[in-house]
Design a protein around this motif. Structure first.
Motif, PDB file in Angstrom:
ATOM      1  N   VAL B  33      36.818 -17.838   9.492  1.00  0.00           N
ATOM      2  CA  VAL B  33      35.910 -17.745   8.502  1.00  0.00           C
ATOM      3  C   VAL B  33      36.616 -17.255   7.170  1.00  0.00           C
ATOM      4  O   VAL B  33      36.364 -17.890   6.114  1.00  0.00           O
ATOM      5  CB  VAL B  33      34.770 -16.841   8.991  1.00  0.00           C
ATOM      6  CG1 VAL B  33      33.736 -16.701   7.791  1.00  0.00           C
ATOM      7  CG2 VAL B  33      33.879 -17.487  10.043  1.00  0.00           C
ATOM      8  N   TYR B  72      32.940 -12.291  25.032  1.00  0.00           N
ATOM      9  CA  TYR B  72      31.441 -11.765  25.047  1.00  0.00           C
ATOM     10  C   TYR B  72      30.997 -12.459  26.485  1.00  0.00           C
ATOM     11  O   TYR B  72      30.481 -12.056  27.034  1.00  0.00           O
ATOM     12  CB  TYR B  72      30.656 -11.969  23.969  1.00  0.00           C
ATOM     13  CG  TYR B  72      31.103 -11.302  22.771  1.00  0.00           C
ATOM     14  CD1 TYR B  72      31.026  -9.736  22.795  1.00  0.00           C
ATOM     15  CD2 TYR B  72      31.717 -11.881  21.641  1.00  0.00           C
ATOM     16  CE1 TYR B  72      31.211  -9.029  21.595  1.00  0.00           C
ATOM     17  CE2 TYR B  72      32.320 -10.971  20.495  1.00  0.00           C
ATOM     18  CZ  TYR B  72      31.877  -9.787  20.385  1.00  0.00           C
ATOM     19  OH  TYR B  72      32.298  -8.946  19.205  1.00  0.00           O
ATOM     20  N   GLY B  94      26.282 -13.758  17.908  1.00  0.00           N
ATOM     21  CA  GLY B  94      26.240 -15.266  17.712  1.00  0.00           C
ATOM     22  C   GLY B  94      25.575 -16.467  18.308  1.00  0.00           C
ATOM     23  O   GLY B  94      24.447 -15.972  18.868  1.00  0.00           O
ATOM     24  N   ILE B  98      30.214 -18.618  19.826  1.00  0.00           N
ATOM     25  CA  ILE B  98      30.828 -17.803  19.367  1.00  0.00           C
ATOM     26  C   ILE B  98      31.082 -16.686  20.628  1.00  0.00           C
ATOM     27  O   ILE B  98      32.161 -16.026  20.591  1.00  0.00           O
ATOM     28  CB  ILE B  98      29.900 -17.005  18.422  1.00  0.00           C
ATOM     29  CG1 ILE B  98      29.852 -17.827  17.135  1.00  0.00           C
ATOM     30  CG2 ILE B  98      30.532 -15.595  17.726  1.00  0.00           C
ATOM     31  CD1 ILE B  98      31.050 -18.269  16.452  1.00  0.00           C
ATOM     32  N   LEU B 153      43.828   1.908  12.982  1.00  0.00           N
ATOM     33  CA  LEU B 153      44.797   0.844  13.448  1.00  0.00           C
ATOM     34  C   LEU B 153      45.833   0.998  12.374  1.00  0.00           C
ATOM     35  O   LEU B 153      45.743   0.599  11.236  1.00  0.00           O
ATOM     36  CB  LEU B 153      44.090  -0.401  13.720  1.00  0.00           C
ATOM     37  CG  LEU B 153      45.052  -1.645  14.410  1.00  0.00           C
ATOM     38  CD1 LEU B 153      45.153  -1.425  15.645  1.00  0.00           C
ATOM     39  CD2 LEU B 153      44.449  -3.076  14.003  1.00  0.00           C
TER      40      LEU B 153
HETATM   41  C1  LIG Z   1      28.791 -17.687  13.536  1.00  0.00           C
HETATM   42  C2  LIG Z   1      29.269 -16.364  13.888  1.00  0.00           C
HETATM   43  C3  LIG Z   1      28.526 -15.667  14.386  1.00  0.00           C
HETATM   44  C4  LIG Z   1      28.779 -14.202  14.509  1.00  0.00           C
HETATM   45  N1  LIG Z   1      27.826 -13.272  15.092  1.00  0.00           N
HETATM   46  C5  LIG Z   1      28.129 -12.155  15.394  1.00  0.00           C
HETATM   47  C6  LIG Z   1      27.251 -11.165  15.748  1.00  0.00           C
HETATM   48  O1  LIG Z   1      26.198 -11.476  16.213  1.00  0.00           O
HETATM   49  N2  LIG Z   1      27.580  -9.806  16.146  1.00  0.00           N
HETATM   50  C7  LIG Z   1      29.024  -9.583  15.913  1.00  0.00           C
HETATM   51  O2  LIG Z   1      29.214  -8.438  16.124  1.00  0.00           O
HETATM   52  N3  LIG Z   1      30.039 -10.339  15.351  1.00  0.00           N
HETATM   53  C8  LIG Z   1      29.470 -11.482  15.200  1.00  0.00           C
HETATM   54  N4  LIG Z   1      30.340 -12.507  14.459  1.00  0.00           N
HETATM   55  C9  LIG Z   1      31.909 -11.756  14.264  1.00  0.00           C
HETATM   56  C10 LIG Z   1      32.718 -12.111  15.246  1.00  0.00           C
HETATM   57  O3  LIG Z   1      32.332 -13.182  16.235  1.00  0.00           O
HETATM   58  C11 LIG Z   1      33.065 -10.987  15.954  1.00  0.00           C
HETATM   59  O4  LIG Z   1      33.246  -9.933  15.396  1.00  0.00           O
HETATM   60  C12 LIG Z   1      34.210 -11.146  17.409  1.00  0.00           C
HETATM   61  O5  LIG Z   1      33.906 -10.042  17.938  1.00  0.00           O
HETATM   62  C13 LIG Z   1      35.537 -11.412  16.551  1.00  0.00           C
HETATM   63  O6  LIG Z   1      36.161 -11.575  17.686  1.00  0.00           O
HETATM   64  P1  LIG Z   1      37.426 -12.616  17.573  1.00  0.00           P
HETATM   65  O7  LIG Z   1      38.228 -12.503  19.224  1.00  0.00           O
HETATM   66  O8  LIG Z   1      36.976 -13.919  17.223  1.00  0.00           O
HETATM   67  O9  LIG Z   1      38.326 -11.950  16.493  1.00  0.00           O
HETATM   68  P2  LIG Z   1      39.136 -12.642  15.531  1.00  0.00           P
HETATM   69  O10 LIG Z   1      38.542 -13.311  14.428  1.00  0.00           O
HETATM   70  O11 LIG Z   1      40.462 -13.461  16.146  1.00  0.00           O
HETATM   71  O12 LIG Z   1      39.828 -11.382  14.715  1.00  0.00           O
HETATM   72  C14 LIG Z   1      38.980 -10.276  14.106  1.00  0.00           C
HETATM   73  C15 LIG Z   1      39.836  -9.395  13.447  1.00  0.00           C
HETATM   74  O13 LIG Z   1      40.389  -8.574  14.570  1.00  0.00           O
HETATM   75  C16 LIG Z   1      41.910  -8.549  14.325  1.00  0.00           C
HETATM   76  N5  LIG Z   1      42.496  -8.632  15.793  1.00  0.00           N
HETATM   77  C17 LIG Z   1      41.963  -9.525  16.948  1.00  0.00           C
HETATM   78  N6  LIG Z   1      42.415  -8.898  18.040  1.00  0.00           N
HETATM   79  C18 LIG Z   1      43.462  -7.951  17.629  1.00  0.00           C
HETATM   80  C19 LIG Z   1      44.064  -6.984  18.584  1.00  0.00           C
HETATM   81  N7  LIG Z   1      44.343  -7.407  19.757  1.00  0.00           N
HETATM   82  N8  LIG Z   1      44.632  -6.129  17.771  1.00  0.00           N
HETATM   83  C20 LIG Z   1      44.522  -5.724  16.510  1.00  0.00           C
HETATM   84  N9  LIG Z   1      43.838  -6.681  15.955  1.00  0.00           N
HETATM   85  C21 LIG Z   1      43.249  -7.576  16.329  1.00  0.00           C
HETATM   86  C22 LIG Z   1      42.231  -9.767  13.601  1.00  0.00           C
HETATM   87  O14 LIG Z   1      43.484  -9.804  12.920  1.00  0.00           O
HETATM   88  C23 LIG Z   1      41.094  -9.774  12.739  1.00  0.00           C
HETATM   89  O15 LIG Z   1      41.303  -8.816  11.743  1.00  0.00           O
HETATM   90  C24 LIG Z   1      30.003 -13.819  14.158  1.00  0.00           C
HETATM   91  C25 LIG Z   1      30.970 -14.775  13.895  1.00  0.00           C
HETATM   92  C26 LIG Z   1      30.498 -15.905  13.470  1.00  0.00           C
HETATM   93  C27 LIG Z   1      31.445 -17.160  12.992  1.00  0.00           C
END
Ligand SMILES: Cc1cc2nc3c(=O)[nH]c(=O)nc-3n(C[C@H](O)[C@H](O)[C@H](O)COP(=O)(O)OP(=O)(O)OC[C@H]3O[C@@H](n4cnc5c(N)ncnc54)[C@H](O)[C@@H]3O)c2cc1C
Lengths: 756, 283
Positions: B33, B72, B94, B98, B153
């Motif tokens: 995003v 999740y 989400g 998601i 971190l």
């Molecule tokens: C449509 C939509 C709806 C959403 N709804 C919600 C919701 O209801 N509730 C909610 O809490 N979130 C929501 N989110 C946000 C997101 O889905 C969450 O925060 C999710 O947990 C991010 O996980 P990811 O694995 O996709 O992380 P990524 O996008 O891959 O990474 C997120 C961040 O964490 C860092 N990162 C990832 N893994 C590590 C690691 N192992 N060590 C260090 N840094 C790391 C990345 O560099 C980045 O900064 C939504 C997002 C979208 C697009």
């Protein structure tokens, strides 16, 4: 979801009028293979990008294009000085700069456009442009904008009042036994189509340009683009590209002139695609409104008078504000018979984002207010909310506040009774709060609310509203086949399917091809105002009838009623008289028809009297909600609706419009708002501009009435807008019924319900 | 922009140490995003999805070690019995898509005050395992967040896992959003009862610069709940608990809601969840 279609004329032809044949674009869209305008591609194309103002009101004091021009891969960096023709455009008033000259009037106003060989390079070039502003205080309060002493002019050369439509009917001083007053507010809704603004401009050898574009009205784009490019119309050729939703947001130009300027300057095809955030700045929105109403009724609840004042914030440029103001004024007391009316609707310039067309415009804002008032009146009289509406319902033969006679069916009372008669909603699938585990029933109260609305169909106030269709009947492979060519925009509503249905019914030919919509044929008018099935449908039908006449003329001597069915000419008894293929031979029959609805007339500028509208359409909603009264969360449990469509030309598409329109109205009731602070948009994303999900839309019961309008093709009535209009007040009324909260503003927020 | 896909944890840590401009990528539901909105242009995307260890979980003594890359959907399906509060929170994240991609580690990595994974971890006294070429450290979840979207971190560290005790009593999670699904929390609240040690854990989301506990409310409830008799919960205790939770929040007005509403909603959620949890405990 269920849908019942009453009184239908049986479909006589497979896939003809009244049937619901599969839409040709349906499978492609569902499987993701449909080519939208954002998928357009030319091998040697460049990418356009736009520098936009971050300020709602500012003077540009410095502009340095050098840094952008020096970036390798950048082919053009253009400003207002590079616009060869008219530097302004606009639908009603030509007041909007193609690119801002020395002043910007809203956040997001385009100032410079760039073409580069990669979208990333184009964006970087935009960032590299040196620009400085003298930031001014924006005019953001429409009430202040109305008064010369309270706000500066948004446009130095004209007052902030864009349009005032007064309507005076009967006695302005009428008095009544029961009086209810209220002030209401409607937030700025966005059309939020999923396919962002996009198109591809290709320079042509003749010095002209071919533009492939997602739009609602090819010819009005063509006129404006040609004027800005200083080219004759025949050198600016437009072809409709795949449209990912419209809802009014594609009536105004967005990137059309920009892409053409860049293409003509660079000699290369130029593609422009807005991102989601940019899209929020790339099109007009629904006018926010402030509405003040006073309703006077006798002791039986019969309305004696309505006085209303409606303020519509048009934002920085006029767009279709004039028509929005007229709709709000002329439809602003709702589908009710009221002898005395004092109505004043105003549209204003401010430095807020420009507002224009959106599904149901003018009528949506007013309906929230007048239906809230009808509930207030019912409460004041101790009457059932449906009963008070029925007692005042408009009927055929009544007059609108404009003096216009209501002709054709006006089943206002019937629609209300229909939705009221349905059994009460059952238990909800889940409580308010959805899956978020906020209640196990604590605080949850049920409420039921009603709403009914009225909308004009087609263009009004004397506008020369027409549609053109070219239809050709010929033999292909020995079988009769029809080619339909119009400039009408399929925006997802199903028009392509409907055109073929009409041909099948009129000419009895199964094989129908709809040519791509483009400007090689005459204007179809806009796919808006619920008008395109009426207008382009009417034009296609008229062209088919002209072809049929010519074909049947070849059967000289034969009298009596003849019909074309299954490739044959049949008599009244169904006997075959001739074969269409034989009758036609090698010669094609082609007819081009320009078709008009009955003329309308301007409103008297002092009294607002006049036969301004072509047709009225009505829909009623009953909403049932569960509200968590402690948290202010809402689950709409069920929506029942009834709408008169005159004739359901395609029942599946009609039901789809009703579901979708109702959802859009629910969105306005509960969550959809562009939030502004000092003229700046705070939530230009789908993270924070919330649209209803499947968890928010309840199951619907849809009743479709088919009470033919004697003046329209097949008796049809425009379908697209009415469902959006009355679902909003119905949902809010239901929340009020559950909570007792006043709720004078939409979207209703949880804090309004709990009152913190 | 480089895209590097290490297949071992050691490689990932080495790259992370080498390339300060690397952005770790797990499910990508936050990272993509940001890229699409042009908010970020990292020199390197460090794809962690091929590192098998990251997506496992296991019981290690009294604690569960949940790999940062567990989605999740898997939290719900595989750990719903042991970590019910976290699973309830996961259900509110989400949409199904998601929840399939998004990970707990990514939620922590983003460190959004609105991250739904955080309040249950606070309520359960979880610890975050951070790793780098320099070594590994465990950070109590309450010390992990330092500000909106900021955490302890270090630039060369990766989140390896979360350590958390399986629930030893009823847990709850509730979230307020202005629509019924797919919504960022306006505010959220997690609760864990620890009857063994007569303690109460809490976590507040979206109502302060960081996710935080409501310490005073925890102590109040721990002292007032009738642990011995398991008698019905005094509604006044539940109400006071709600007030204390609300008082420990520091919300702001923003597009999603007002500070006043956030406080109000937290009080209601705290009161309700305590009532439910206590009822569950008493059977
Ligand atoms: C449509 C939509 C709806 C959403 N709804 C919600 C919701 O209801 N509730 C909610 O809490 N979130 C929501 N989110 C946000 C997101 O889905 C969450 O925060 C999710 O947990 C991010 O996980 P990811 O694995 O996709 O992380 P990524 O996008 O891959 O990474 C997120 C961040 O964490 C860092 N990162 C990832 N893994 C590590 C690691 N192992 N060590 C260090 N840094 C790391 C990345 O560099 C980045 O900064 C939504 C997002 C979208 C697009």
């Amino acid at each position: 979801m269920s849908a019942t279609v009453h009184v239908g004329l049986a479909a006589t032809v497979t896939g003809g009028v009244g049937a619901s044949p599969l839409r040709p674009d349906g499978r492609l869209k569902v499987t993701g293979e449909f080519a939208f305008s954002s998928d357009l591609w030319a091998d040697d194309m460049l990418w356009g990008a736009t520098l936009r103002s971050p300020h709602p009101r500012a003077r540009i004091t410095e502009l340095d294009l050098g840094p952008a021009l020096r970036i390798p891969g950048v082919y053009a960096v253009l400003t207002h000085e590079d616009v060869p023709g008219r530097r302004l455009y606009g639908l009603e008033h030509v007041d909007q700069p193609v690119l801002a000259a020395d002043e910007v009037r809203y956040q997001g106003e385009p100032i410079v456009v760039v073409a580069a060989d990669h979208p990333e390079t184009a964006r970087r070039a935009v960032k590299a442009i040196g620009i400085a502003y003298d930031v001014l205080d924006p005019v953001t309060d429409p009430e202040a904008a109305l008064h010369a002493d309270r706000a500066p002019r948004v446009h130095a050369d004209r007052p902030n009042l864009l349009r005032h439509v007064p309507i005076r009917r009967g006695d302005p001083h009428a008095a009544a036994a029961v009086v209810v007053t209220g002030e209401y507010e409607v937030g700025m809704q966005d059309q939020a189509f999923l396919g962002p603004e996009s198109g591809l401009a290709v320079p042509a050898d003749d010095g002209g340009v071919d533009l492939y574009i997602a739009t609602q009205w090819l010819h009005v784009d063509q006129q404006q683009v040609a004027a800005c490019l200083d080219l004759p119309a025949d050198k600016v050729r437009l072809t409709l590209a795949g449209v990912g939703g419209a809802f009014g947001a594609r009536e105004d130009l967005s990137m059309q002139v920009h892409a053409c300027l860049l293409a003509l300057r660079t000699g290369r095809p130029v593609k422009m695609v807005y991102g989601r955030e940019e899209s929020f700045f790339g099109h007009v929105h629904r006018h926010p409104a402030r509405l003040r109403y006073e309703h006077g009724a006798d002791a039986d609840g019969r309305l004696v008078y309505v006085k209303a004042r409606i303020l519509l914030d048009g934002g920085a440029y006029a767009s279709s504000s004039g028509a929005v103001v007229a709709n709000a004024a002329t439809l602003g007391i709702g589908p009710y018979d009221v002898p005395n009316v004092v109505m004043d609707a105003y549209g204003l310039y401010t430095n807020n984002p420009p507002c224009g067309a959106m599904r149901g415009f003018g009528a949506v804002q007013a309906c929230f207010a007048y239906e809230s008032q009808m509930d207030k009146l019912a409460a004041a009289l101790g009457l059932d909310p449906v009963e008070v509406r029925v007692r005042n319902a408009l009927h055929t033969g009544d007059r609108m506040p404009t003096g216009q006679l209501v002709e054709g069916p006006a089943p206002v009372a019937e629609l209300l009774r229909l939705v009221q008669s349905k059994p009460p909603a059952g238990a909800a699938d889940f409580p308010p709060g959805g899956t978020a585990n906020t209640t196990r029933g604590e605080g949850v109260v049920r409420g039921v609310g009603y709403g009914i609305g009225i909308k004009n169909v087609c263009f009004s106030e004397g506008f020369d509203d027409y549609a053109t269709a070219r239809v050709r009947l010929e033999l292909i492979g020995g079988r009769p086949a029809v080619l339909v060519h119009t400039a009408a925009a399929e925006v997802g509503q199903g028009l392509v399917t409907v055109q073929a249905q009409i041909v099948r019914t009129e000419l009895g030919v199964d094989q129908v091809t709809i040519a791509p919509a483009d400007t090689a044929v005459g204007s179809a008018g806009s796919s808006s105002a619920s008008r395109q099935t009426y207008m382009t449908g009417g034009a296609v039908r008229a062209a088919c009838q002209a072809i049929r006449t010519r074909l049947l003329d070849r059967l000289d001597g034969l009298a009596g009623e003849l019909r074309l069915v299954d490739g044959q000419v049949r008599d009244a008894d169904g006997g075959t008289v001739a074969d269409v293929a034989e009758l036609l031979g090698d010669e094609a029959i082609e007819e081009t028809v320009q078709w008009r609805h009955r003329p309308t007339h301007p409103l008297d500028p002092e009294t607002g009297q006049g036969d301004a509208h072509v047709q009225y359409a009505f829909a009623a909603h009953r909403a049932t909600v569960d509200v968590d009264t402690e948290l202010g969360l809402v689950k709409v449990v069920e929506i029942v609706t009834a709408q008169d469509v005159g004739k359901a030309v395609n029942p599946a598409a009609v039901t789809g419009q009703i579901h979708g329109g109702t959802a859009q109205g629910l969105g306005l009731a509960l969550m959809e708002e562009i939030q502004l602070v000092d003229g700046k948009v705070r939530n230009p994303s789908f993270t924070d501009y919330l649209l209803p999900t499947i968890m928010d839309m309840p199951p619907m019961t849809v009743d479709v009435l088919e009470l033919a309008d004697p003046h329209s093709p097949y008796g049809l009535r425009g379908v697209g807008e009415p469902p959006t209009i009355s679902s909003t007040p119905a949902v809010v009324a239901a929340i009020r019924a559950a909570t007792g909260a006043a709720l004078t503003r939409v979207p209703v927020r949880p804090e309004h319900i709990v009152g913190v | 922009m480089d895209f590097i896909t290490p297949s071992t944890w050691a490689d990932a840590l080495a790259i992370r140490a080498d390339r300060p401009d690397a952005v770790p990528l797990a499910g990508g539901t936050d990272v993509m995003v940001e890229l699409n909105f042009h908010r970020r242009r990292p020199g390197v995307l460090l794809d962690l999805t091929r590192i098998g260890d990251l997506t496992t979980w296991a019981q290690d003594g009294e604690l569960l070690r949940v790999g940062a890359g567990v989605s999740y959907t898997r939290l719900i399906e595989e750990l719903g019995d042991r970590l019910p509060g976290l699973a309830m929170a996961a259900r509110t994240v989400g949409s199904p898509q998601i929840r399939n991609r998004g990970t707990l580690g990514g939620n922590l990595g983003s460190a959004s005050p609105a991250g739904d994974g955080h309040p249950p971890l606070l309520a359960a006294d979880a610890q975050v395992e951070l790793a780098s070429v320099r070594g590994t450290r465990l950070v109590p979840i309450g010390e992990f967040f330092t500000g909106p979207k900021h955490s302890v971190l270090a630039p060369d560290e990766l989140i390896a896992a979360v350590w958390v005790r399986p629930a030893d009593g009823p847990e709850q999670f509730s979230k307020i959003g202005t629509r019924n699904a797919m919504v960022i929390a306006v505010s959220s609240f997690a609760l864990a009862l620890h009857p063994g040690r007569r303690a109460v854990g809490t976590g507040i989301g979206s109502a302060a610069p960081t996710p935080r506990r409501a310490a005073e409310a925890e102590l109040f409830a721990a002292g007032q709940l009738p642990w011995d008799t398991l008698a019905a919960l005094d509604p006044d205790v539940a109400r006071r608990f709600g007030e204390l939770v609300a008082a420990s929040a520091a919300p702001i007005d923003d597009v999603r809601g007002t500070a006043a509403y956030r406080r109000h909603a937290l009080a209601v959620l705290a009161q309700r969840t305590l009532t439910w949890a206590w009822r569950d405990l008493c059977g």
